[in-house]
Design an enzyme around this catalytic site. Structure first.
Site, mmCIF file in Angstrom:
data_model
loop_
_atom_site.group_PDB
_atom_site.id
_atom_site.type_symbol
_atom_site.label_atom_id
_atom_site.label_comp_id
_atom_site.label_asym_id
_atom_site.label_seq_id
_atom_site.Cartn_x
_atom_site.Cartn_y
_atom_site.Cartn_z
ATOM 1 N N ARG A 1 0.846 -1.197 0.000
ATOM 2 C CA ARG A 1 0.000 0.000 0.000
ATOM 3 C C ARG A 1 0.880 1.245 0.000
ATOM 4 O O ARG A 1 1.242 1.769 1.050
ATOM 5 C CB ARG A 1 -0.917 -0.006 1.223
ATOM 6 C CG ARG A 1 -1.901 -1.169 1.243
ATOM 7 C CD ARG A 1 -2.695 -1.173 2.530
ATOM 8 N NE ARG A 1 -3.675 -2.267 2.553
ATOM 9 C CZ ARG A 1 -4.469 -2.527 3.581
ATOM 10 N NH1 ARG A 1 -4.385 -1.777 4.693
ATOM 11 N NH2 ARG A 1 -5.329 -3.523 3.531
ATOM 12 N N ASP B 1 2.189 5.051 -0.246
ATOM 13 C CA ASP B 1 1.630 6.294 0.277
ATOM 14 C C ASP B 1 1.385 7.312 -0.827
ATOM 15 O O ASP B 1 1.801 7.130 -1.976
ATOM 16 C CB ASP B 1 2.586 6.906 1.314
ATOM 17 C CG ASP B 1 2.646 6.112 2.606
ATOM 18 O OD1 ASP B 1 1.674 5.386 2.898
ATOM 19 O OD2 ASP B 1 3.660 6.221 3.307
ATOM 20 N N ARG C 1 11.568 5.481 3.513
ATOM 21 C CA ARG C 1 11.787 6.931 3.518
ATOM 22 C C ARG C 1 12.541 7.379 4.762
ATOM 23 O O ARG C 1 13.327 8.336 4.719
ATOM 24 C CB ARG C 1 10.448 7.658 3.398
ATOM 25 C CG ARG C 1 9.803 7.518 2.017
ATOM 26 C CD ARG C 1 8.366 8.017 1.995
ATOM 27 N NE ARG C 1 8.274 9.381 2.478
ATOM 28 C CZ ARG C 1 7.136 9.952 2.895
ATOM 29 N NH1 ARG C 1 6.015 9.228 2.913
ATOM 30 N NH2 ARG C 1 7.126 11.189 3.298
#
Length: 258
Positions: free
Chosen positions: A51, A53, A203
């Protein structure tokens, strides 16, 4: 009902992420499901391997869907691409799979690429597709810092406070960093590979390694941050636009030969 795997390529810029959103905000999942609805009436729910972002791109996302009609896979991908226009989403391969195949739960590996460009002039063609910084980074120092993250660890430091995973324990199989020529500057490509990732883990890692590359952190500070098991010890979380889900691994590649 026949089950199909879809390999999906998309520009995440216009979307609020992969997952279907409330209040009709645009998502990649809803866009693909709407195209499926034009082929077969009725609501559709597809399951994805990851999933991503808002703002994150996909070049090798995988999703599974059950359909009434036993489509020839090539014709299914062509029909979906027709109905996906003009959204920046494309089905680059489709395959008939076994009923127990699941895009998420059958996955044995996920691969991400993060693109970071260092140059003084603003990026133009890659705007929205890379993270730009102004000054060159120390690749050797970033590699030394990344080495501390390989293997099985508690990644609480590199996990979003909103992460819903049951455990922060993950095994990071690869963190490679390479330099590439870029007009007026240099591009750094971070490749991360693991069976699965925590929310914002990639990230958070890249943002921390960028601090090492600037000289703001010593490489050993990455080890100290990891061992702290404290979100506050993490470096800055880098922006989403440089991140790409590039591939998903399975015990048997459903797209082999497509």
């Amino acid at each position: 009902m026949p089950r199909f795997a879809l390999k999906i390529d998309y520009d995440g810029g216009p979307f609020q992420g992969w997952q279907r959103q409330a209040a009709h905000q645009p998502s990649v999942q809803a866009t693909v499901e709407a195209a499926l609805g034009r082929l077969q009436p009725g609501p559709h729910t597809i399951a994805a391997a990851g999933r991503t972002d808002a703002g994150v791109h996909g070049t090798g996302q995988v999703a599974t869907v059950d359909l009434v009609r036993d489509w020839e896979p090539y014709r299914l991908s062509e029909a979906l691409n027709w109905h996906l226009k003009p959204a920046p989403v494309a089905v680059i391969a489709a395959a008939r799979v076994a009923d127990d195949f699941h895009a998420r739960f059958s996955a044995t590996e996920r691969r991400y690429l993060f693109r970071l460009v260092a140059r003084r002039a603003p990026v133009t063609h890659d705007r929205g597709r890379v993270w730009q910084v102004l000054n060159p980074l120390d690749t050797g120092a970033m590699r030394a810092g990344a080495a501390h993250l390989l293997g099985h660890h508690d990644f609480t430091t590199f996990r979003s406070s909103l992460c819903q995973a049951n455990s922060p324990m993950k095994t990071l199989d690869e963190v490679s960093i390479t330099e590439h020529a870029y007009p007026g500057g240099v591009e750094y490509r971070f490749v991360l590979r693991a069976r699965s990732f925590l929310h914002n883990q990639v990230r958070s890692i890249v943002g921390t390694l960028e601090r090492v590359g600037t000289g703001g952190w010593a490489p050993d500070a990455v080890k100290a941050a990891l061992e702290a098991r404290d979100r506050a010890a993490c470096g800055p979380v880098c922006p989403p636009q440089g991140l790409y889900l590039t591939g998903v691994g399975y015990a048997v590649d459903p797209f082999a030969g497509t």
